[in-house]
Design a protein around this motif. Structure first.
Motif, PDB file in Angstrom:
ATOM      1  N   GLY A  47      32.039   9.125  -9.317  1.00 32.80           N
ATOM      2  CA  GLY A  47      32.458   9.440 -10.678  1.00 32.80           C
ATOM      3  C   GLY A  47      31.785  10.725 -11.129  1.00 32.80           C
ATOM      4  N   LEU A  48      31.077  10.660 -12.231  1.00 35.12           N
ATOM      5  CA  LEU A  48      30.371  11.838 -12.737  1.00 35.12           C
ATOM      6  C   LEU A  48      28.919  11.885 -12.286  1.00 35.12           C
ATOM      7  CD1 LEU A  48      31.770  11.875 -16.382  1.00 35.12           C
ATOM      8  CD2 LEU A  48      32.463  13.302 -14.452  1.00 35.12           C
ATOM      9  N   VAL A  49      28.457  10.868 -11.584  1.00 36.56           N
ATOM     10  CA  VAL A  49      27.061  10.796 -11.167  1.00 36.56           C
ATOM     11  C   VAL A  49      26.922  11.353  -9.754  1.00 36.56           C
ATOM     12  CG1 VAL A  49      25.083   9.272 -10.805  1.00 36.56           C
ATOM     13  CG2 VAL A  49      26.738   8.754 -12.601  1.00 36.56           C
ATOM     14  N   SER A  50      26.080  12.357  -9.609  1.00 35.04           N
ATOM     15  CA  SER A  50      25.860  12.990  -8.315  1.00 35.04           C
ATOM     16  C   SER A  50      24.854  12.196  -7.505  1.00 35.04           C
ATOM     17  CB  SER A  50      25.345  14.412  -8.521  1.00 35.04           C
ATOM     18  OG  SER A  50      25.067  15.025  -7.288  1.00 35.04           O
ATOM     19  N   ARG A  51      25.096  12.078  -6.210  1.00 34.73           N
ATOM     20  CA  ARG A  51      24.169  11.396  -5.308  1.00 34.73           C
ATOM     21  C   ARG A  51      23.047  12.357  -4.919  1.00 34.73           C
ATOM     22  NH1 ARG A  51      27.903   8.124  -1.023  1.00 34.73           N
ATOM     23  NH2 ARG A  51      28.619   6.565  -2.481  1.00 34.73           N
ATOM     24  N   ALA A  52      21.860  11.810  -4.766  1.00 36.37           N
ATOM     25  CA  ALA A  52      20.728  12.627  -4.335  1.00 36.37           C
ATOM     26  C   ALA A  52      20.736  12.745  -2.818  1.00 36.37           C
ATOM     27  CB  ALA A  52      19.432  11.984  -4.811  1.00 36.37           C
ATOM     28  N   HIS A  53      20.709  13.969  -2.320  1.00 36.87           N
ATOM     29  CA  HIS A  53      20.682  14.202  -0.879  1.00 36.87           C
ATOM     30  C   HIS A  53      19.262  14.227  -0.343  1.00 36.87           C
ATOM     31  CE1 HIS A  53      24.971  15.218  -0.243  1.00 36.87           C
ATOM     32  NE2 HIS A  53      24.906  15.442  -1.541  1.00 36.87           N
ATOM     33  N   GLY A  54      18.345  14.743  -1.118  1.00 38.24           N
ATOM     34  CA  GLY A  54      16.951  14.786  -0.691  1.00 38.24           C
ATOM     35  C   GLY A  54      16.691  15.808   0.391  1.00 38.24           C
ATOM     36  N   ILE A  55      15.533  15.703   0.999  1.00 38.15           N
ATOM     37  CA  ILE A  55      15.073  16.699   1.964  1.00 38.15           C
ATOM     38  C   ILE A  55      15.855  16.658   3.271  1.00 38.15           C
ATOM     39  CG2 ILE A  55      13.282  15.297   3.036  1.00 38.15           C
ATOM     40  CD1 ILE A  55      11.491  17.841   2.829  1.00 38.15           C
ATOM     41  N   THR A  56      16.526  15.546   3.562  1.00 37.16           N
ATOM     42  CA  THR A  56      17.307  15.479   4.799  1.00 37.16           C
ATOM     43  C   THR A  56      18.621  16.241   4.688  1.00 37.16           C
ATOM     44  OG1 THR A  56      18.454  13.455   4.156  1.00 37.16           O
ATOM     45  CG2 THR A  56      16.371  13.201   5.349  1.00 37.16           C
ATOM     46  N   GLY A  57      19.066  16.515   3.465  1.00 36.31           N
ATOM     47  CA  GLY A  57      20.316  17.234   3.270  1.00 36.31           C
ATOM     48  C   GLY A  57      21.533  16.328   3.274  1.00 36.31           C
ATOM     49  N   ASN A  58      21.328  15.026   3.472  1.00 30.13           N
ATOM     50  CA  ASN A  58      22.432  14.073   3.516  1.00 30.13           C
ATOM     51  C   ASN A  58      21.971  12.798   2.822  1.00 30.13           C
ATOM     52  OD1 ASN A  58      24.280  12.051   4.266  1.00 30.13           O
ATOM     53  ND2 ASN A  58      24.765  13.104   6.169  1.00 30.13           N
ATOM     54  N   TYR A  59      22.728  12.354   1.823  1.00 23.14           N
ATOM     55  CA  TYR A  59      22.295  11.179   1.066  1.00 23.14           C
ATOM     56  C   TYR A  59      22.201   9.941   1.943  1.00 23.14           C
ATOM     57  CZ  TYR A  59      27.055   9.333   0.927  1.00 23.14           C
ATOM     58  OH  TYR A  59      28.265   8.813   1.273  1.00 23.14           O
ATOM     59  N   HIS A  60      23.085   9.838   2.942  1.00 24.26           N
ATOM     60  CA  HIS A  60      23.091   8.655   3.799  1.00 24.26           C
ATOM     61  C   HIS A  60      21.847   8.627   4.694  1.00 24.26           C
ATOM     62  CE1 HIS A  60      25.469   5.183   4.730  1.00 24.26           C
ATOM     63  NE2 HIS A  60      25.430   5.426   6.010  1.00 24.26           N
ATOM     64  N   ASP A  61      21.463   9.772   5.250  1.00 27.32           N
ATOM     65  CA  ASP A  61      20.259   9.837   6.084  1.00 27.32           C
ATOM     66  C   ASP A  61      19.007   9.535   5.269  1.00 27.32           C
ATOM     67  OD1 ASP A  61      21.870  10.497   8.211  1.00 27.32           O
ATOM     68  OD2 ASP A  61      21.453  12.645   8.088  1.00 27.32           O
ATOM     69  N   SER A  62      18.935  10.087   4.069  1.00 24.40           N
ATOM     70  CA  SER A  62      17.795   9.801   3.197  1.00 24.40           C
ATOM     71  C   SER A  62      17.740   8.317   2.872  1.00 24.40           C
ATOM     72  CB  SER A  62      17.896  10.604   1.900  1.00 24.40           C
ATOM     73  OG  SER A  62      17.798  11.977   2.158  1.00 24.40           O
ATOM     74  N   ALA A  63      18.888   7.719   2.599  1.00 22.69           N
ATOM     75  CA  ALA A  63      18.919   6.297   2.269  1.00 22.69           C
ATOM     76  C   ALA A  63      18.520   5.433   3.461  1.00 22.69           C
ATOM     77  CB  ALA A  63      20.310   5.911   1.768  1.00 22.69           C
ATOM     78  N   HIS A  64      18.898   5.841   4.690  1.00 22.79           N
ATOM     79  CA  HIS A  64      18.463   5.103   5.890  1.00 22.79           C
ATOM     80  C   HIS A  64      16.941   5.048   5.957  1.00 22.79           C
ATOM     81  CE1 HIS A  64      22.320   4.454   7.619  1.00 22.79           C
ATOM     82  NE2 HIS A  64      22.503   5.670   8.087  1.00 22.79           N
ATOM     83  N   ILE A  65      16.323   6.205   5.829  1.00 18.12           N
ATOM     84  CA  ILE A  65      14.861   6.287   5.906  1.00 18.12           C
ATOM     85  C   ILE A  65      14.232   5.446   4.805  1.00 18.12           C
ATOM     86  CG2 ILE A  65      12.886   7.841   5.672  1.00 18.12           C
ATOM     87  CD1 ILE A  65      14.708  10.022   6.948  1.00 18.12           C
ATOM     88  N   LEU A  66      14.724   5.586   3.595  1.00 19.39           N
ATOM     89  CA  LEU A  66      14.131   4.874   2.462  1.00 19.39           C
ATOM     90  C   LEU A  66      14.350   3.363   2.558  1.00 19.39           C
ATOM     91  CD1 LEU A  66      14.974   7.385  -0.375  1.00 19.39           C
ATOM     92  CD2 LEU A  66      12.764   6.964   0.702  1.00 19.39           C
TER      93      LEU A  66
END
Length: 195
Positions: A109-128
């Protein structure tokens, strides 16, 4: 391991200089040098590392990724917000994401996902997700440093939620549930909890 590491670094430097001479200097050469010549061999350092160093490394990686996701989420959604936040984020994403990968910021929607230092929101979420399950396990079963572990766990969970990766959030909830009920007595009780 030191000789293997030095041989790998020497070949990596030769390869990196060759690529810089042929293609010119760019961040892709340095990223490839780290990913192909330094990081794989550095895994051997963890074989003989003490448990305290391994735990500190896990938390360091988790906190760096979490803080980068939280800052990314704040810039893109809260202050300065869209569209200026996207323009602030774009050069950072260009530096982090490998050449040829999509560089568009993801959003729900209007909310942007955080990509973080990995550059990909999915990769950051895996680590977290992995670090949050580990951290909750430490919080539940270890007696020392409860306050510090609680603060680190909260930061890591905020980072995970800022990625808005539903699959990883659900995986984290399931992982925490498994860790929380693992010490229950009897296989039947464990199966009931997990199903």
């Amino acid at each position: 391991y030191l000789k293997l590491f030095l041989i790998n670094v020497i070949f990596g430097i030769v390869w990196c200089f060759g690529e810089i001479i042929i293609v010119g200097f760019n961040l892709e050469s340095l990223r490839a040098f780290l990913f192909y010549f330094i990081i794989p061999i550095s895994v051997f350092l963890f074989i003989r590392a003490k448990e305290n160093y391994l735990i500190a490394t896990i938390y360091f990686i988790g906190i760096v990724v979490a803080l980068s996701c939280i800052i990314d989420f704040i810039i893109c959604n809260l202050y300065p917000g869209p569209p200026i936040g996207y323009e602030i984020k774009r050069p950072i994403l260009d530096a982090l994401v490998p050449f040829g990968s999509p560089r568009n910021p993801s959003h729900i929607g209007l909310v942007s996902r955080a990509h973080g230092i990995t550059g990909n929101y999915h990769d950051s979420a895996h680590i977290l997700t992995m670090v949050s399950v580990f951290s909750v396990g430490k919080l539940l079963f270890e007696k020392k440093n409860k306050i510090l572990v609680l603060i680190l766990t909260i930061i890591i969970l905020f980072g995970l939620f800022s990625t808005l990766s539903t699959a990883n959030i659900i995986a984290g909830i399931i992982g925490v549930t498994i860790v929380a009920f693992y010490p229950s007595r009897g296989i039947v009780i464990r199966i009931i909890y997990l199903s």
